[in-house]
Scaffold this motif. Sequence first.
Motif, PDB file in Angstrom:
ATOM      1  N   GLN A 241       3.086  -5.569  -5.951  1.00 58.01           N
ATOM      2  CA  GLN A 241       1.954  -7.065  -5.901  1.00 58.01           C
ATOM      3  C   GLN A 241       2.270  -8.000  -6.894  1.00 58.01           C
ATOM      4  O   GLN A 241       2.430  -7.581  -7.774  1.00 58.01           O
ATOM      5  CB  GLN A 241       0.440  -6.498  -5.619  1.00 58.01           C
ATOM      6  N   THR A 242       2.544  -9.589  -6.562  1.00 58.72           N
ATOM      7  CA  THR A 242       2.080 -10.150  -7.905  1.00 58.72           C
ATOM      8  C   THR A 242       0.933 -10.291  -8.355  1.00 58.72           C
ATOM      9  O   THR A 242       0.732 -10.410  -9.478  1.00 58.72           O
ATOM     10  CB  THR A 242       2.736 -11.401  -7.516  1.00 58.72           C
TER      11      THR A 242
ATOM     12  N   ILE B 215      -1.109   9.129   0.899  1.00 57.78           N
ATOM     13  CA  ILE B 215      -1.372   7.958   1.495  1.00 57.78           C
ATOM     14  C   ILE B 215      -0.028   7.797   2.285  1.00 57.78           C
ATOM     15  O   ILE B 215       1.118   7.627   1.493  1.00 57.78           O
ATOM     16  CB  ILE B 215      -0.793   6.304   1.268  1.00 57.78           C
ATOM     17  N   ALA B 216       1.011   8.111   3.320  1.00 59.19           N
ATOM     18  CA  ALA B 216       1.697   8.024   4.682  1.00 59.19           C
ATOM     19  C   ALA B 216       1.913   6.606   5.340  1.00 59.19           C
ATOM     20  O   ALA B 216       0.742   6.430   5.524  1.00 59.19           O
ATOM     21  CB  ALA B 216       2.156   8.970   4.918  1.00 59.19           C
ATOM     22  N   MET B 217       3.396   5.979   5.342  1.00 60.22           N
ATOM     23  CA  MET B 217       3.596   4.821   6.236  1.00 60.22           C
ATOM     24  C   MET B 217       4.240   5.704   7.487  1.00 60.22           C
ATOM     25  O   MET B 217       5.311   5.821   6.861  1.00 60.22           O
ATOM     26  CB  MET B 217       3.339   3.590   5.585  1.00 60.22           C
TER      27      MET B 217
ATOM     28  N   LEU C 197       0.949  -1.429  -0.090  1.00 59.40           N
ATOM     29  CA  LEU C 197       0.364  -0.330  -0.058  1.00 59.40           C
ATOM     30  C   LEU C 197       1.457   1.447   0.041  1.00 59.40           C
ATOM     31  O   LEU C 197       0.415   2.242  -0.770  1.00 59.40           O
ATOM     32  CB  LEU C 197      -0.903  -0.050   1.398  1.00 59.40           C
ATOM     33  N   SER C 198       1.906   0.989   0.500  1.00 53.01           N
ATOM     34  CA  SER C 198       2.423   2.472   0.134  1.00 53.01           C
ATOM     35  C   SER C 198       4.303   2.341  -0.330  1.00 53.01           C
ATOM     36  O   SER C 198       4.844   3.664  -0.672  1.00 53.01           O
ATOM     37  CB  SER C 198       3.587   2.154   2.046  1.00 53.01           C
TER      38      SER C 198
ATOM     39  N   ALA D 102       5.167   7.595  -5.101  1.00 54.33           N
ATOM     40  CA  ALA D 102       3.390   7.712  -6.100  1.00 54.33           C
ATOM     41  C   ALA D 102       2.388   7.269  -4.848  1.00 54.33           C
ATOM     42  O   ALA D 102       1.956   8.472  -4.778  1.00 54.33           O
ATOM     43  CB  ALA D 102       3.664   6.571  -6.491  1.00 54.33           C
ATOM     44  N   PRO D 103       2.631   6.515  -3.989  1.00 52.64           N
ATOM     45  CA  PRO D 103       1.356   6.568  -2.758  1.00 52.64           C
ATOM     46  C   PRO D 103       1.274   8.047  -2.197  1.00 52.64           C
ATOM     47  O   PRO D 103       0.478   8.609  -1.587  1.00 52.64           O
ATOM     48  CB  PRO D 103       1.420   5.319  -2.066  1.00 52.64           C
TER      49      PRO D 103
END
Length: 505
Positions: free
Chosen positions: A57-58, A82-84, A51-52, A76-77
């Motif tokens: 993903q495969t 979107i921040a982690m 997500l970050s 990009a996120p």
Amino acid sequence: MKELLMEVENISKSFPGVQALKNVQFKIYAGEIHALVGENGAGKSTLMNILSGVYGQTEGRLLWQGKEVQFKDTRAPKELGIAMIHQELSLASHLNVAENIFMGRLPKNRFGLVDYKVLKEKTVEALARVGMGEEFALAKVGSMSVSQQQMVEIAKALSLHARLIIMDEPSSSLTQNETKTLLRLIRELRDQNVAVIYISHRMDEVFEIAERITILRDGSVVGSSMAGEVTVNQVLSTMVGREYKNEKLHQCRADYAAEPVLKVENLTYKNIVKGVSFEVYPSEILAVTGLVGAGRTELLECVVGFRRADSGEVFIKGKKADNRSVSAMMKNGLAMVPEGRKIKGILPQMSVLDNMRISALGNYTHGGIIQVNEVARKVNEKIEELRVKTPSVQQKMKYLSGGNQQKVIVGRCLMCTPEILVMDEPTNGIDVGAKQEIYKIIDDLSRQGIAVICISSEMAEVMAIADRVIVMHEGVVTGNLKNENLSQDTIMQYASNQVEQAEAG
């Protein structure tokens, strides 16, 4: 009806020899606190890294506000909001708060130079959202407490105009009061329509703050419910795949009539440990606790030889021991599982086999030749005993979950057949199933006659496993307490030095 921010559709992820995620699906809404729980190795961190933008993903799709998105990098996120915030904070300790928050995007003036006035103004604005004053804007991050650094990480995320913040074990290094402050801030973010994915092994926090709980097991979603519709035990049972029972495993086997296996006299280290003395007996499980900064870790690191004490003596089985080096103390039968496995524990690029055997090779060397087959047999025995999840002993440590990495470090110490084992925060960042396994390991060691010293900040853990509790405050032992009718409140009184005189022990 809350706005749907992100949809995770049939996400799968494979690593060499490992299927980390399998057809994972869930939804994230604006202004929602969504808890993600599961045992170590369940796939939580892998999913959040997708997500970050850390991993791709495969298989499967990510949709942001209804549109499919592809994250080829971490930028990009962030651009979408979107921040982690990782469990191991990623701040630069030698820079100040402003430089950390706006790293890589410092405001410039018309001459192309950093505009420090605007930088400070923007920093003050970001800090205000997390309840920190402007006096922190130019403070060096390295001089701040862990909880303050955690707030800086959140301020950094908010400065990116984040609409979704992912928090991975955010309270793992915080005190009880600091955790309350963090949870209050998260509620304020929710009220500002920010979505929060909250990853935690601490069920009390999850049920206090989350609106929805999604459970992962073996890389798949096995349950997702509103928090008010399930109980703690139902969540734990779904996590581990069997009925969960919170049983106290330990019974006291300490032989207090015997000679102490370890005796520490008047140990002093800088102004952190101040003339501490204590004893440990065969089969005893001794907990060392106290508030952050009490000197617990420094005390035991001096005993084990990681640090050089200024004064004081250490005796093992009545004989004075040379505690100036780790190797000397290991030869005396004392080993330590350090706190902070990624920094002090694992060798990430090396295999599970090499990580587990590295300290014990001398025990399996005869005539200068390493008994390779015997070492491998013992390593496999420990992997089975500790239930380490790994496809093979050749798997690199960096591909194991945090909990399985911790088990390998415990196995490394046990390969040295210690008579005294020191464990610093042995279950920090470990899920409830793995915690019970670690507690059982500790209990089994006691049954074998091994003395175990556990440094722990978790009062429930201390109460569950210890025969006796040493409480420290600002480098001094304020309490030496038998765990008989002992309460958490009593321990906290000693930890905050609200008791005038320590127990005799």
